[in-house]
Scaffold this motif. Sequence first.
Motif, short mmCIF file in Angstrom:
data_model
loop_
_atom_site.label_atom_id
_atom_site.label_comp_id
_atom_site.label_asym_id
_atom_site.label_seq_id
_atom_site.Cartn_x
_atom_site.Cartn_y
_atom_site.Cartn_z
N GLU A 42 -22.24 -28.71 43.18
CA GLU A 42 -23.66 -28.02 43.15
C GLU A 42 -24.28 -27.52 41.83
O GLU A 42 -25.49 -27.84 41.62
CB GLU A 42 -23.84 -27.74 44.49
N TYR A 43 -23.34 -26.74 41.22
CA TYR A 43 -24.31 -26.13 39.80
C TYR A 43 -23.44 -26.09 38.70
O TYR A 43 -21.71 -26.04 39.39
CB TYR A 43 -24.16 -24.51 40.47
N ASN A 44 -23.94 -25.61 37.58
CA ASN A 44 -23.16 -25.61 36.91
C ASN A 44 -22.48 -24.05 36.89
O ASN A 44 -23.81 -23.16 37.19
CB ASN A 44 -24.06 -25.63 35.34
N ILE A 45 -21.20 -23.79 36.42
CA ILE A 45 -20.79 -22.41 37.09
C ILE A 45 -20.43 -21.65 35.33
O ILE A 45 -19.96 -21.76 34.26
CB ILE A 45 -19.28 -22.46 38.04
N HIS A 46 -20.86 -20.88 35.33
CA HIS A 46 -20.36 -19.06 34.82
C HIS A 46 -19.95 -18.25 36.14
O HIS A 46 -20.75 -17.64 36.47
CB HIS A 46 -22.47 -18.75 33.82
N ALA A 47 -18.53 -17.58 35.15
CA ALA A 47 -17.84 -17.04 36.27
C ALA A 47 -17.48 -15.62 35.42
O ALA A 47 -17.05 -16.16 34.31
CB ALA A 47 -16.18 -17.59 36.87
N ASN A 48 -17.99 -14.98 35.92
CA ASN A 48 -17.37 -13.86 34.76
C ASN A 48 -16.73 -12.48 35.72
O ASN A 48 -16.97 -12.08 36.85
CB ASN A 48 -18.79 -12.85 34.71
N ASP A 49 -16.03 -12.49 35.55
CA ASP A 49 -15.29 -10.69 35.70
C ASP A 49 -14.17 -10.05 34.66
O ASP A 49 -14.15 -10.59 33.26
CB ASP A 49 -13.15 -11.44 36.42
N ILE A 50 -13.99 -8.22 34.93
CA ILE A 50 -13.18 -8.24 33.60
C ILE A 50 -11.62 -8.25 33.58
O ILE A 50 -11.11 -8.40 32.69
CB ILE A 50 -13.09 -6.70 33.91
N GLN A 51 -11.25 -8.74 34.23
CA GLN A 51 -9.41 -9.30 34.69
C GLN A 51 -9.83 -9.95 34.62
O GLN A 51 -10.02 -11.05 34.47
CB GLN A 51 -8.89 -8.95 36.34
N GLN A 52 -8.15 -10.14 33.77
CA GLN A 52 -8.33 -11.98 32.52
C GLN A 52 -7.35 -12.98 33.83
O GLN A 52 -7.39 -13.87 33.01
CB GLN A 52 -6.39 -11.44 31.81
N TYR A 53 -6.93 -12.33 34.61
CA TYR A 53 -6.41 -12.80 35.22
C TYR A 53 -7.69 -14.38 36.07
O TYR A 53 -7.27 -15.12 36.74
CB TYR A 53 -5.67 -12.75 36.71
N SER A 54 -8.45 -14.00 35.47
CA SER A 54 -9.77 -14.15 36.81
C SER A 54 -9.95 -15.36 35.96
O SER A 54 -10.35 -16.54 36.44
CB SER A 54 -11.05 -12.79 36.68
N ALA A 55 -9.90 -14.66 34.76
CA ALA A 55 -10.14 -16.50 33.46
C ALA A 55 -9.25 -17.38 33.98
O ALA A 55 -9.20 -19.60 33.68
CB ALA A 55 -10.15 -15.92 32.05
N ILE A 56 -8.21 -17.11 33.96
CA ILE A 56 -7.14 -18.20 34.23
C ILE A 56 -7.68 -19.11 35.94
O ILE A 56 -7.75 -20.39 35.86
CB ILE A 56 -5.64 -18.14 34.57
N PHE A 57 -7.94 -18.34 36.88
CA PHE A 57 -8.19 -18.89 37.99
C PHE A 57 -9.82 -19.89 37.83
O PHE A 57 -10.00 -20.91 38.23
CB PHE A 57 -8.38 -17.80 39.24
N SER A 58 -10.65 -18.60 37.08
CA SER A 58 -11.78 -19.91 36.60
C SER A 58 -11.32 -20.82 36.07
O SER A 58 -12.01 -21.97 36.03
CB SER A 58 -12.57 -18.42 36.32
N ASN A 59 -11.06 -21.51 35.11
CA ASN A 59 -11.13 -22.18 34.00
C ASN A 59 -9.96 -23.33 35.25
O ASN A 59 -10.36 -24.67 34.88
CB ASN A 59 -9.97 -22.01 32.78
N THR A 60 -9.07 -22.50 35.49
CA THR A 60 -8.21 -23.80 36.39
C THR A 60 -9.43 -24.34 37.59
O THR A 60 -9.26 -25.59 37.94
CB THR A 60 -7.26 -23.19 37.43
#
Length: 97
Positions: A42-60
């Motif tokens: 429904e949206y273009n998403i910008h996901a943000n978190d300080i933890q590195q693991y979060s970038a992996i989840f977001s990209n996946t």
Amino acid sequence: MGAKREILEYVTGSIQNLNVDSEWLCDLFSGTSIISASLKDEYNIHANDIQQYSAIFSNTYLLNLNRLIPPLQIQEIEERVCFLVSEFKKTISSIRI
């Protein structure tokens, strides 16, 4: 902080009911990106978190393979994966412990 899965319907429902005219959603403190994943269609998403693991989840979660890989190639990949899983299961079932 903590799991948002238990409140997922409440959060996504609240966002959808806001009737905000926007193409973008910013998921702050995204963690495992469950909110982003739920709203990615429904949206273009910008996901943000300080933890590195979060970038992996977001990209996946947010990677749209359909835009990057032609449908025929995705089908071939899926067929190959199913074959490999089937072969793995046959191998594992034949091993006696």
